[in-house]
Design a protein around this motif. Structure first.
Motif, PDB file in Angstrom:
ATOM      1  N   ILE A 132       0.837  -1.205   0.000  1.00  0.00           N
ATOM      2  CA  ILE A 132       0.000   0.000   0.000  1.00  0.00           C
ATOM      3  C   ILE A 132       0.872   1.256   0.000  1.00  0.00           C
ATOM      4  N   VAL A 133       1.904   1.255   0.839  1.00  0.00           N
ATOM      5  CA  VAL A 133       2.803   2.419   0.911  1.00  0.00           C
ATOM      6  C   VAL A 133       3.554   2.588  -0.405  1.00  0.00           C
ATOM      7  N   LEU A 134       4.065   1.484  -0.965  1.00  0.00           N
ATOM      8  CA  LEU A 134       4.798   1.560  -2.231  1.00  0.00           C
ATOM      9  C   LEU A 134       3.898   2.073  -3.349  1.00  0.00           C
ATOM     10  N   PHE A 135       2.687   1.550  -3.425  1.00  0.00           N
ATOM     11  CA  PHE A 135       1.743   2.012  -4.442  1.00  0.00           C
ATOM     12  C   PHE A 135       1.464   3.501  -4.266  1.00  0.00           C
ATOM     13  N   ALA A 136       1.242   3.931  -3.024  1.00  0.00           N
ATOM     14  CA  ALA A 136       0.927   5.337  -2.751  1.00  0.00           C
ATOM     15  C   ALA A 136       2.042   6.261  -3.218  1.00  0.00           C
ATOM     16  N   ILE A 137       3.284   5.861  -2.951  1.00  0.00           N
ATOM     17  CA  ILE A 137       4.422   6.705  -3.355  1.00  0.00           C
ATOM     18  C   ILE A 137       4.543   6.756  -4.875  1.00  0.00           C
ATOM     19  N   GLU A 138       4.534   5.588  -5.517  1.00  0.00           N
ATOM     20  CA  GLU A 138       4.726   5.527  -6.968  1.00  0.00           C
ATOM     21  C   GLU A 138       3.632   6.291  -7.704  1.00  0.00           C
ATOM     22  N   TYR A 139       2.394   6.024  -7.348  1.00  0.00           N
ATOM     23  CA  TYR A 139       1.296   6.596  -8.128  1.00  0.00           C
ATOM     24  C   TYR A 139       0.968   8.029  -7.733  1.00  0.00           C
ATOM     25  N   ALA A 140       1.336   8.437  -6.529  1.00  0.00           N
ATOM     26  CA  ALA A 140       1.204   9.852  -6.190  1.00  0.00           C
ATOM     27  C   ALA A 140       2.111  10.685  -7.102  1.00  0.00           C
ATOM     28  N   LEU A 141       3.309  10.175  -7.377  1.00  0.00           N
ATOM     29  CA  LEU A 141       4.245  10.875  -8.253  1.00  0.00           C
ATOM     30  C   LEU A 141       3.783  10.833  -9.705  1.00  0.00           C
ATOM     31  N   ILE A 142       3.303   9.664 -10.161  1.00  0.00           N
ATOM     32  CA  ILE A 142       2.809   9.561 -11.533  1.00  0.00           C
ATOM     33  C   ILE A 142       1.642  10.502 -11.760  1.00  0.00           C
ATOM     34  N   VAL A 143       0.732  10.552 -10.808  1.00  0.00           N
ATOM     35  CA  VAL A 143      -0.443  11.416 -10.956  1.00  0.00           C
ATOM     36  C   VAL A 143      -0.051  12.887 -10.935  1.00  0.00           C
ATOM     37  N   ARG A 144       0.960  13.250 -10.158  1.00  0.00           N
ATOM     38  CA  ARG A 144       1.449  14.634 -10.195  1.00  0.00           C
ATOM     39  C   ARG A 144       1.888  15.007 -11.610  1.00  0.00           C
ATOM     40  N   TYR A 145       2.581  14.076 -12.272  1.00  0.00           N
ATOM     41  CA  TYR A 145       3.010  14.328 -13.645  1.00  0.00           C
ATOM     42  C   TYR A 145       1.814  14.437 -14.580  1.00  0.00           C
ATOM     43  N   GLU A 146       0.892  13.484 -14.506  1.00  0.00           N
ATOM     44  CA  GLU A 146      -0.256  13.493 -15.401  1.00  0.00           C
ATOM     45  C   GLU A 146      -1.124  14.725 -15.188  1.00  0.00           C
ATOM     46  N   GLU A 147      -1.310  15.095 -13.936  1.00  0.00           N
ATOM     47  CA  GLU A 147      -2.112  16.295 -13.658  1.00  0.00           C
ATOM     48  C   GLU A 147      -1.426  17.539 -14.209  1.00  0.00           C
ATOM     49  N   GLY A 148      -0.109  17.575 -14.120  1.00  0.00           N
ATOM     50  CA  GLY A 148       0.621  18.706 -14.683  1.00  0.00           C
ATOM     51  C   GLY A 148       0.463  18.792 -16.191  1.00  0.00           C
ATOM     52  N   VAL A 149       0.513  17.630 -16.858  1.00  0.00           N
ATOM     53  CA  VAL A 149       0.323  17.590 -18.309  1.00  0.00           C
ATOM     54  C   VAL A 149      -1.078  18.075 -18.680  1.00  0.00           C
ATOM     55  N   LEU A 150      -2.081  17.567 -17.986  1.00  0.00           N
ATOM     56  CA  LEU A 150      -3.454  17.962 -18.282  1.00  0.00           C
ATOM     57  C   LEU A 150      -3.685  19.441 -18.009  1.00  0.00           C
ATOM     58  N   GLU A 151      -3.045  19.948 -16.976  1.00  0.00           N
ATOM     59  CA  GLU A 151      -3.152  21.385 -16.698  1.00  0.00           C
ATOM     60  C   GLU A 151      -2.483  22.196 -17.800  1.00  0.00           C
ATOM     61  N   SER A 152      -1.361  21.703 -18.313  1.00  0.00           N
ATOM     62  CA  SER A 152      -0.682  22.385 -19.417  1.00  0.00           C
ATOM     63  C   SER A 152      -1.562  22.438 -20.655  1.00  0.00           C
ATOM     64  N   ILE A 153      -2.279  21.344 -20.927  1.00  0.00           N
ATOM     65  CA  ILE A 153      -3.062  21.240 -22.154  1.00  0.00           C
ATOM     66  C   ILE A 153      -4.410  21.939 -22.037  1.00  0.00           C
ATOM     67  N   PHE A 154      -5.106  21.683 -20.914  1.00  0.00           N
ATOM     68  CA  PHE A 154      -6.497  22.140 -20.814  1.00  0.00           C
ATOM     69  C   PHE A 154      -6.702  23.340 -19.897  1.00  0.00           C
ATOM     70  N   GLY A 155      -5.689  23.702 -19.136  1.00  0.00           N
ATOM     71  CA  GLY A 155      -5.765  24.907 -18.319  1.00  0.00           C
ATOM     72  C   GLY A 155      -6.923  24.919 -17.339  1.00  0.00           C
ATOM     73  N   GLN A 156      -7.713  25.988 -17.391  1.00  0.00           N
ATOM     74  CA  GLN A 156      -8.781  26.200 -16.429  1.00  0.00           C
ATOM     75  C   GLN A 156      -9.833  25.108 -16.483  1.00  0.00           C
ATOM     76  N   GLU A 157     -10.062  24.546 -17.668  1.00  0.00           N
ATOM     77  CA  GLU A 157     -11.040  23.457 -17.793  1.00  0.00           C
ATOM     78  C   GLU A 157     -10.655  22.284 -16.895  1.00  0.00           C
ATOM     79  N   TYR A 158      -9.364  21.948 -16.888  1.00  0.00           N
ATOM     80  CA  TYR A 158      -8.924  20.850 -16.045  1.00  0.00           C
ATOM     81  C   TYR A 158      -8.930  21.242 -14.567  1.00  0.00           C
ATOM     82  N   LEU A 159      -8.528  22.464 -14.268  1.00  0.00           N
ATOM     83  CA  LEU A 159      -8.507  22.909 -12.872  1.00  0.00           C
ATOM     84  C   LEU A 159      -9.900  22.862 -12.253  1.00  0.00           C
ATOM     85  N   GLU A 160     -10.914  23.201 -13.040  1.00  0.00           N
ATOM     86  CA  GLU A 160     -12.285  23.137 -12.542  1.00  0.00           C
ATOM     87  C   GLU A 160     -12.695  21.691 -12.295  1.00  0.00           C
ATOM     88  N   TYR A 161     -12.350  20.806 -13.227  1.00  0.00           N
ATOM     89  CA  TYR A 161     -12.627  19.381 -13.050  1.00  0.00           C
ATOM     90  C   TYR A 161     -11.897  18.839 -11.824  1.00  0.00           C
TER      91      TYR A 161
END
Length: 214
Positions: A132-161
């Protein structure tokens, strides 16, 4: 990643990277994302190699976790399309309906339940908190990257979502957004065929392990 179905996107050169995508956590997450095909290895290798034996009760609990996890995965692929399985930042549109109205990362939530299910089936229960701890660390970091990409592409639309939809814990949406949008269920089931074969192979491996130990 929360995306699918074709739509024109500006070339990479014209996209401005969000601060979230440039953060240190997102940069580490980008490396993990590119190599995420290897991430399940410790979650499966330890239960296969460590001493342990699954009882009928443990197998029943495991089956429940795996079925629920795979249903969540299927719902995500059906809504977003099989592009969610690709390793690319060329996201074509933001998907906010269906299971994505309940949680922003349904495929990862599904993966978590499935991997924990196989650990339970193995009987190597001492490994669960570590997994559980290993999954939390790995995927918390992956999601930070994916969220950053989506914010770069969709901007305010993604932030609202992002503001209205939880990252990990599925929660009924305030508005009836889950019923909107198309779901390609047949395509989703077909795209998961290799995953189903992996489940079968793992189940057989745990059965063989249990018989050899017994």
């Amino acid at each position: 990643m929360t995306a699918s179905l074709p739509r024109y996107l500006p070339p990479m050169a014209t996209q401005t990277l969000s601060a979230a995508e440039q953060s240190p956590a997102a940069r580490v997450g980008a490396v993990l994302f590119k190599n995420r095909g290897w991430l399940p290895v410790p979650f499966l290798a330890v239960p296969l190699l460590a001493p342990g034996h699954g009882t009928p009760t443990l197998w029943a609990i495991a089956a429940g976790l795996i079925v629920v996890g795979e249903w969540i995965r299927l719902a995500g692929v059906a809504a977003a399309g099989t592009v969610t399985r690709r390793r690319s930042r060329t996201v074509q549109r933001l998907v906010t309906y269906g299971i994505f109205a309940w949680v922003r990362n349904p495929l990862y939530v599904g993966n978590f339940l499935i991997w924990m299910g196989f650990i339970v089936a193995s009987g190597v229960l001492w490994f669960l908190p570590f997994a559980i701890v290993l999954f939390a660390i790995e995927y918390a970091l992956i999601v930070r990257y994916e969220e950053g990409v989506l914010e770069s592409i969709f901007g305010q639309e993604y932030l609202e979502y992002k503001r209205r939809t939880p990252r990990w814990l599925p929660t009924p949406p305030a508005d009836d957004l889950s019923a909107e949008g198309e779901h390609a269920w047949a395509e989703a089931w077909w795209s998961e065929r290799s995953t189903f074969l992996q489940y079968l192979a793992l189940a057989l491996a745990f059965v063989v392990k249990g018989r050899m130990a017994g």
